[in-house]
Write a protein that holds these residues in place. Structure first.
Motif, PDB file in Angstrom:
ATOM      1  N   UNK A 108       5.672   3.626   1.150  1.00 42.89           N
ATOM      2  CA  UNK A 108       4.992   2.368   1.468  1.00 42.89           C
ATOM      3  C   UNK A 108       4.502   2.434   2.909  1.00 42.89           C
ATOM      4  N   UNK A 109       3.192   2.299   3.097  1.00 49.24           N
ATOM      5  CA  UNK A 109       2.619   2.355   4.439  1.00 49.24           C
ATOM      6  C   UNK A 109       2.208   0.971   4.948  1.00 49.24           C
TER       7      UNK A 109
ATOM      8  N   UNK B  65       0.865  -1.181   0.000  1.00 45.56           N
ATOM      9  CA  UNK B  65       0.000   0.000   0.000  1.00 45.56           C
ATOM     10  C   UNK B  65       0.901   1.230   0.000  1.00 45.56           C
ATOM     11  N   UNK B  66       0.647   2.159  -0.930  1.00 47.37           N
ATOM     12  CA  UNK B  66       1.486   3.349  -1.087  1.00 47.37           C
ATOM     13  C   UNK B  66       0.634   4.589  -0.874  1.00 47.37           C
TER      14      UNK B  66
ATOM     15  N   UNK C 136      -4.498   6.482  -1.897  1.00 48.78           N
ATOM     16  CA  UNK C 136      -3.856   5.229  -1.488  1.00 48.78           C
ATOM     17  C   UNK C 136      -3.888   4.271  -2.678  1.00 48.78           C
ATOM     18  N   UNK C 137      -2.749   3.668  -2.956  1.00 47.50           N
ATOM     19  CA  UNK C 137      -2.618   2.758  -4.097  1.00 47.50           C
ATOM     20  C   UNK C 137      -2.158   1.392  -3.625  1.00 47.50           C
TER      21      UNK C 137
ATOM     22  N   UNK D 213       0.234  -4.946 -11.259  1.00 46.26           N
ATOM     23  CA  UNK D 213      -1.109  -4.392 -11.327  1.00 46.26           C
ATOM     24  C   UNK D 213      -1.328  -3.478 -10.135  1.00 46.26           C
ATOM     25  N   UNK D 214      -2.204  -2.482 -10.256  1.00 40.46           N
ATOM     26  CA  UNK D 214      -2.449  -1.556  -9.159  1.00 40.46           C
ATOM     27  C   UNK D 214      -3.860  -0.998  -9.254  1.00 40.46           C
ATOM     28  N   UNK D 215      -4.332  -0.502  -8.120  1.00 47.26           N
ATOM     29  CA  UNK D 215      -5.642   0.134  -8.042  1.00 47.26           C
ATOM     30  C   UNK D 215      -5.611   1.138  -6.903  1.00 47.26           C
ATOM     31  N   UNK D 216      -6.242   2.300  -7.121  1.00 42.30           N
ATOM     32  CA  UNK D 216      -6.167   3.394  -6.146  1.00 42.30           C
ATOM     33  C   UNK D 216      -7.550   3.870  -5.734  1.00 42.30           C
ATOM     34  N   UNK D 217      -7.588   4.520  -4.573  1.00 44.08           N
ATOM     35  CA  UNK D 217      -8.775   5.234  -4.138  1.00 44.08           C
ATOM     36  C   UNK D 217      -8.322   6.434  -3.307  1.00 44.08           C
ATOM     37  N   UNK D 218      -9.206   7.420  -3.162  1.00 51.53           N
ATOM     38  CA  UNK D 218      -8.887   8.611  -2.378  1.00 51.53           C
ATOM     39  C   UNK D 218      -9.591   8.556  -1.036  1.00 51.53           C
ATOM     40  N   UNK D 219      -8.817   8.748   0.030  1.00 58.95           N
ATOM     41  CA  UNK D 219      -9.374   8.832   1.376  1.00 58.95           C
ATOM     42  C   UNK D 219      -9.625  10.299   1.706  1.00 58.95           C
TER      43      UNK D 219
END
Length: 287
Positions: A167-168, A161-162, A187-188, A203-209
């Motif tokens: 990296x978090x 998780x980035x 967060x990706x 592969x990757x996928x993101x969303x906004x918090x």
């Protein structure tokens, strides 16, 4: 009596001259150069052969999960499968030599290759998120938030998780306790795997918090007495998410407000205070 002897003699002759099994010390030989393939990219050639004269009867058959895919009367059977998809991962290929046994009244017989080949179809990570409906998720400051990154790949992938370029978390679970406003942002989930040929797939996928919090009000500007006729200003500063606007009071009963969906009141420190962003007022003597 003579007839019985004749039949026995014929089968013995056929068995000796035409039965391929009597000339084989083992089943067909099989060879496959590499059973690990990258999805929709690599091809595989399956080869099997028997140590028999070219004119010997019998056929070589390749089967995929028991289903015939290639047959030939030649003594070598080269079958090429050009591309594979992930649904074929784990498929089994085997070669058999089929012939009619004269000794058993031409009954169909078969000899199996001693090896069975299992296909390993490799593919890049397919990423999905469990607790992110849409591109943005709203969380109130102080609450907790959990999301899980689901990854399908072969071989297994490493998951990170980035956030903010760092990296978090270095596994699939994103667990944020007592969320604070500095954790706002994108967060990706990033997954990476290495294929049999040392190439990599990702592969990757993101969303906004969207971390929301109540307004915090501060007054910016001099707080001292001023000389009559001079210029004096105060700024009402508001920090909040979603954004808010400050209700501004000028000399007691004169009130100015910017209308938005959210508004708060900025209480004056004294009747002379002017709470208006970036606005200056000339003070006059109060009657």
């Amino acid at each position: 009596m003579c007839m019985e002897y004749f039949v026995y003699y014929e089968f013995e002759r056929l068995d000796k001259d035409t039965d391929p099994a009597s000339k084989l010390e083992s089943g067909p030989f099989c060879n496959v150069k590499g059973t690990s393939v990258i999805e929709n990219l690599d091809s595989v050639t399956f080869t099997c052969w028997v140590d028999l004269p070219d004119d010997a009867p019998g056929q070589l058959v390749w089967r995929n999960n028991g289903k015939e895919v290639a047959r030939t009367q030649e003594k070598t059977n080269d079958y090429m499968k050009r591309v594979f998809d992930r649904s074929e991962d784990g498929d089994e290929y085997t070669c058999i030599f089929e012939y009619q046994n004269a000794y058993f009244c031409l009954e169909l017989q078969s000899l199996n290759c001693s090896e069975e080949f299992i296909i390993d179809v490799q593919y890049p990570p397919d990423v999905s998120l469990r607790n992110a409906v849409g591109p943005s998720v709203a969380v109130i400051e102080g609450e907790s938030y959990t999301n899980f990154c689901i990854v399908y790949s072969n071989p297994s992938a490493t998951v990170e998780w980035i956030h903010g370029g760092k990296v978090v978390e270095n596994y699939g679970l994103l667990d944020l306790q007592n969320v604070q406003r500095y954790q706002n942002g994108t967060y990706t989930c990033h997954a990476n795997t290495t294929f049999w040929n040392s190439d990599s797939g990702s592969g990757s996928l993101s969303f906004k918090l969207d971390v929301q919090y109540s307004p915090e009000i501060s007054l910016v500007g001099a707080n001292d007495d001023v000389v009559e006729g001079s210029t004096y200003s105060r700024v009402c500063s508001v920090e909040s998410n979603p954004s808010s606007n400050c209700g501004m009071a000028v000399r007691g009963n004169h009130c100015h407000r910017i209308e938005h969906a959210h508004s708060v009141k900025c209480p004056p420190q004294s009747k002379r205070d002017v709470h208006m962003p970036s606005t200056e007022h000339v003070l006059a003597r109060r009657e």
